[in-house]
Design a protein around this motif. Structure first.
Motif, PDB file in Angstrom:
ATOM      1  N   ALA A   1      22.767  -7.308  21.014  1.00 62.15           N
ATOM      2  CA  ALA A   1      24.065  -7.231  20.234  1.00 62.15           C
ATOM      3  C   ALA A   1      23.996  -7.514  18.757  1.00 62.15           C
ATOM      4  N   VAL A   2      23.329  -8.727  18.622  1.00 58.81           N
ATOM      5  CA  VAL A   2      23.334  -8.951  17.216  1.00 58.81           C
ATOM      6  C   VAL A   2      22.302  -7.904  16.313  1.00 58.81           C
ATOM      7  N   ALA A   3      21.165  -7.454  16.772  1.00 62.25           N
ATOM      8  CA  ALA A   3      20.538  -6.469  16.271  1.00 62.25           C
ATOM      9  C   ALA A   3      21.643  -5.048  16.249  1.00 62.25           C
ATOM     10  N   ALA A   4      22.165  -4.798  17.112  1.00 60.74           N
ATOM     11  CA  ALA A   4      23.038  -3.713  16.724  1.00 60.74           C
ATOM     12  C   ALA A   4      24.101  -3.912  15.702  1.00 60.74           C
ATOM     13  N   LEU A   5      24.610  -5.037  15.482  1.00 61.51           N
ATOM     14  CA  LEU A   5      25.538  -5.573  14.556  1.00 61.51           C
ATOM     15  C   LEU A   5      24.712  -5.643  12.989  1.00 61.51           C
TER      16      LEU A   5
ATOM     17  N   LEU B   1      29.354 -17.181  10.842  1.00 65.85           N
ATOM     18  CA  LEU B   1      28.131 -18.476  10.737  1.00 65.85           C
ATOM     19  C   LEU B   1      27.237 -17.640   9.701  1.00 65.85           C
ATOM     20  N   ARG B   2      26.952 -16.587   9.731  1.00 68.18           N
ATOM     21  CA  ARG B   2      25.947 -15.919   8.889  1.00 68.18           C
ATOM     22  C   ARG B   2      26.515 -15.441   7.824  1.00 68.18           C
ATOM     23  N   ASP B   3      27.938 -15.378   7.649  1.00 67.80           N
ATOM     24  CA  ASP B   3      28.713 -14.655   6.614  1.00 67.80           C
ATOM     25  C   ASP B   3      28.157 -13.037   6.486  1.00 67.80           C
ATOM     26  N   LEU B   4      28.127 -12.550   7.743  1.00 69.96           N
ATOM     27  CA  LEU B   4      27.761 -11.062   7.848  1.00 69.96           C
ATOM     28  C   LEU B   4      28.654 -10.504   8.423  1.00 69.96           C
ATOM     29  N   PRO B   5      29.472  -9.547   7.580  1.00 64.63           N
ATOM     30  CA  PRO B   5      30.687  -8.687   8.074  1.00 64.63           C
ATOM     31  C   PRO B   5      30.223  -7.771   9.146  1.00 64.63           C
ATOM     32  N   VAL B   6      31.455  -7.506  10.129  1.00 63.35           N
ATOM     33  CA  VAL B   6      31.067  -6.592  11.096  1.00 63.35           C
ATOM     34  C   VAL B   6      31.808  -4.952  10.466  1.00 63.35           C
ATOM     35  N   ASP B   7      31.070  -4.212  10.436  1.00 60.58           N
ATOM     36  CA  ASP B   7      31.548  -2.986  10.025  1.00 60.58           C
ATOM     37  C   ASP B   7      32.945  -2.553  10.609  1.00 60.58           C
ATOM     38  N   ASP B   8      33.844  -1.864   9.679  1.00 64.95           N
ATOM     39  CA  ASP B   8      35.236  -1.852  10.224  1.00 64.95           C
ATOM     40  C   ASP B   8      35.304  -0.875  11.216  1.00 64.95           C
TER      41      ASP B   8
ATOM     42  N   LEU C   1      46.245  -4.120  14.970  1.00 60.89           N
ATOM     43  CA  LEU C   1      45.109  -3.935  14.039  1.00 60.89           C
ATOM     44  C   LEU C   1      45.798  -3.658  12.818  1.00 60.89           C
ATOM     45  N   GLU C   2      46.946  -3.693  12.676  1.00 61.50           N
ATOM     46  CA  GLU C   2      47.754  -3.348  11.170  1.00 61.50           C
ATOM     47  C   GLU C   2      47.262  -4.622  10.507  1.00 61.50           C
ATOM     48  N   GLY C   3      46.902  -4.224   8.948  1.00 69.70           N
ATOM     49  CA  GLY C   3      46.735  -5.115   8.045  1.00 69.70           C
ATOM     50  C   GLY C   3      45.336  -6.004   8.128  1.00 69.70           C
ATOM     51  N   ARG C   4      44.579  -5.354   9.158  1.00 66.75           N
ATOM     52  CA  ARG C   4      43.017  -6.030   9.381  1.00 66.75           C
ATOM     53  C   ARG C   4      42.309  -5.908   8.014  1.00 66.75           C
ATOM     54  N   PRO C   5      41.633  -7.095   7.750  1.00 69.05           N
ATOM     55  CA  PRO C   5      40.880  -7.292   6.575  1.00 69.05           C
ATOM     56  C   PRO C   5      39.641  -6.576   6.398  1.00 69.05           C
ATOM     57  N   LYS C   6      39.087  -5.984   5.522  1.00 67.74           N
ATOM     58  CA  LYS C   6      37.837  -5.132   5.375  1.00 67.74           C
ATOM     59  C   LYS C   6      36.831  -5.812   4.648  1.00 67.74           C
ATOM     60  N   THR C   7      35.836  -5.498   5.057  1.00 67.68           N
ATOM     61  CA  THR C   7      34.506  -6.014   4.695  1.00 67.68           C
ATOM     62  C   THR C   7      34.693  -7.453   4.606  1.00 67.68           C
ATOM     63  N   GLU C   8      34.882  -8.387   5.564  1.00 65.86           N
ATOM     64  CA  GLU C   8      35.412  -9.782   5.700  1.00 65.86           C
ATOM     65  C   GLU C   8      34.517 -10.336   6.685  1.00 65.86           C
ATOM     66  N   SER C   9      33.644 -11.466   6.853  1.00 66.52           N
ATOM     67  CA  SER C   9      33.083 -11.832   7.737  1.00 66.52           C
ATOM     68  C   SER C   9      33.895 -12.707   8.947  1.00 66.52           C
ATOM     69  N   GLY C  10      33.532 -12.863  10.036  1.00 64.99           N
ATOM     70  CA  GLY C  10      34.374 -13.589  10.979  1.00 64.99           C
ATOM     71  C   GLY C  10      35.422 -12.789  11.846  1.00 64.99           C
TER      72      GLY C  10
ATOM     73  N   VAL D   1      39.861  -9.956  16.627  1.00 65.16           N
ATOM     74  CA  VAL D   1      39.432 -11.343  17.012  1.00 65.16           C
ATOM     75  C   VAL D   1      38.843 -11.833  15.707  1.00 65.16           C
ATOM     76  N   GLN D   2      39.498 -13.194  15.235  1.00 59.73           N
ATOM     77  CA  GLN D   2      39.024 -13.743  14.092  1.00 59.73           C
ATOM     78  C   GLN D   2      38.127 -14.909  14.555  1.00 59.73           C
ATOM     79  N   ALA D   3      37.015 -15.446  13.853  1.00 61.41           N
ATOM     80  CA  ALA D   3      36.339 -16.566  13.899  1.00 61.41           C
ATOM     81  C   ALA D   3      36.294 -17.261  12.638  1.00 61.41           C
ATOM     82  N   LEU D   4      36.388 -18.558  12.556  1.00 57.25           N
ATOM     83  CA  LEU D   4      36.069 -19.446  11.396  1.00 57.25           C
ATOM     84  C   LEU D   4      35.227 -20.229  11.818  1.00 57.25           C
ATOM     85  N   VAL D   5      33.747 -20.641  11.180  1.00 56.89           N
ATOM     86  CA  VAL D   5      32.884 -21.667  11.348  1.00 56.89           C
ATOM     87  C   VAL D   5      32.574 -22.239  10.100  1.00 56.89           C
ATOM     88  N   SER D   6      32.833 -23.538  10.156  1.00 60.91           N
ATOM     89  CA  SER D   6      32.760 -24.341   8.846  1.00 60.91           C
ATOM     90  C   SER D   6      32.207 -25.830   8.992  1.00 60.91           C
TER      91      SER D   6
END
Length: 460
Positions: free
Chosen positions: A453-457, A382-389, A285-294, A311-316
């Motif tokens: 799960a999406v609602a909890a996100l 996909l939604r450009d919605l960051p997951v809380d750290d 988890l070292e160097g994990r980006p903050k407030t970034e989506s995916g 886990v990192q995901a990129l949808v384009s």
């Protein structure tokens, strides 16, 4: 004596009465070589076996009469290696250590000699280096034990005679592909040489109660070079994983007759050798980006150890007629299944989008508990919605979109709490295995399907 001609594949050991340009078993090209075999020696079943009253008999023991020594395992001084082996090196065992070139196989074996040499006599046999070269590497690693004896030899008969006469406590062979038996006409590294050399070391290990650790090369597909029977002969198969260009290494047990095959050991390659990583979750988890989506944190079990990984995901938008699907450290077919469930059950359309999944740190997630964080990271991108750290998730996804429970929920939550996470998205079925004390200090959000799960996100 009648002689029969056979053609043997040097890659997999497949035998055929005729020559093939391409092996029908392993698809290797130009790998067949001719072998002449006497039928009477090759086919003992064709001979009549006679049974006599006073013939040679096998010695049998009642299981209750077989005594176990108190000290049946040798500790290596490297706790990560001991964990993978199941507690240490078992007396009389034959252990195969494989991995890519430069991954750290020989380094690890030479490093443990320093600790083992305090009380045990060790014989290190190398068919790839001279004793002077081994000494230079030992000096760099800080190995100065007086109980370490070196030999540069490739002849199996001479090695066996030396071991019987010197009676070391542990033997290390580097590597099995360089060993040869003079009575066999094939070259070192061939199927026959590797198989018969391993059988000879197996007989020595069992008869003399001496543990033998052998290094094995790998082929271009990452499998251990030689016949598949090689892995069946030995008691344990350990495999080094990781990119040689990166500093982290993962040691995994593919086979272990004396312990679990689910345990892993994590190491960091430094100038002074391999260093243990006692906290793999913190490293991953070292160097994990903050407030970034995916990106989302997953909690998986590796044997008895819970590990948190990013886990990192990129949808384009795709530029091709067929969208690309790429998974690094995760099963490609499982990714396709999750994308289909998200599209059918939740209305997230990925049909015209490229989807990329990456597990940070070189870890491979093959547990169903990684399904939920994979899905959440895809939705986040996909939604450009960051997951809380401070959110961690685990759970298996079914084809109807339900979130199924997984084992060891309490251990996963304890690890998340230890690393400072405040919220954990878990399957509803996992609640029955949790107590109030375990959930204290962390918010448990139980979900039964992907929509919840999406609602909890979103914090709803």
């Amino acid at each position: 004596m009648k002689v029969k001609e056979l053609f043997v594949c040097e890659s997999c050991g497949y035998e055929s009465p005729k020559w093939y340009g391409k092996c029908p078993n392993c698809d290797s090209w130009n790998s067949f070589s001719k072998k002449e075999t006497a039928i009477s020696e090759r086919s003992p079943a064709s001979k009549k076996v006679t049974v006599t009253k006073d013939g040679v008999k096998s010695e049998i023991f009642n299981i209750s009469d077989v005594a176990l020594d108190d000290e049946i395992r040798f500790k290596t001084g490297v706790s990560e290696l001991d964990r993978v082996l199941g507690g240490g090196i078992v007396k009389g065992s034959l252990v195969l250590l494989g991995g890519d070139p430069g991954i750290g196989k020989s380094t690890l074996l030479l490093q443990i000699c320093q600790y083992l040499g305090e009380n045990l006599k060790i014989m290190y046999v190398s068919g790839e280096e001279s004793v002077r070269q081994i000494k230079l590497r030992a000096k760099r690693l800080g190995v100065t034990s007086d109980n370490l004896f070196l030999a540069a030899d490739t002849n199996v008969e001479s090695i066996l005679n030396t071991v019987v006469s010197q009676k070391p406590d542990i033997v290390m062979i580097d590597s099995i592909q360089t060993m040869c038996i003079d009575k066999l006409s094939s070259s070192p590294g061939s199927i026959i040489q590797v198989r018969e050399s391993t059988n000879a070391f197996l007989h020595l290990a069992k008869s003399e109660e001496i543990p033998i650790l052998i290094v094995g090369h790998v082929n271009k597909d990452g499998a251990i070079a030689g016949p598949k029977v090689l892995e069946h002969i030995v008691d344990a198969v350990l495999h080094f994983e990781g990119d040689p260009n990166q500093c982290y290494r993962i040691l995994r047990a593919i086979k272990n007759r004396f312990g679990s095959t689910n345990e892993i050991g994590v190491f960091e390659m430094l100038d002074t050798g391999l260093k243990e990583v006692p906290n793999p979750s913190g490293m991953l988890l070292e160097g994990r980006p903050k407030t970034e989506s995916g990106t989302c944190v997953a909690c998986v079990m590796e044997g008895s150890r819970p590990i948190l990984a990013e886990v990192q995901a990129l949808v384009s938008k795709t530029q091709f007629n067929i969208p690309r699907r790429t998974a690094t450290g995760f099963d490609y077919n499982r990714l396709s299944l999750i994308l289909a469930v998200l599209e059918k059950r939740c209305g997230y359309y990925f049909s015209a989008l490229d989807a990329y999944i990456n597990i940070v740190g070189g870890l491979k997630l093959d547990e169903p508990a990684a399904d939920l964080p994979i899905a959440l990271s895809l939705i986040s991108s996909l939604r450009d919605l960051p997951v809380d750290d401070d959110i961690v998730a685990f759970g298996e996804i079914g084809l109807t979109g339900e979130i199924r429970s997984v084992s060891n929920a309490s251990q996963r939550i304890k690890e998340a709490k230890r690393l400072g996470f405040k919220k954990c998205i878990v399957p509803t079925g996992a609640l029955k295995s949790l107590s109030g004390a375990e959930t204290k200090g962390i918010e448990i959000c139980a979900v039964s399907n992907l929509k919840q799960a999406v609602a909890a996100l979103e914090g709803k």
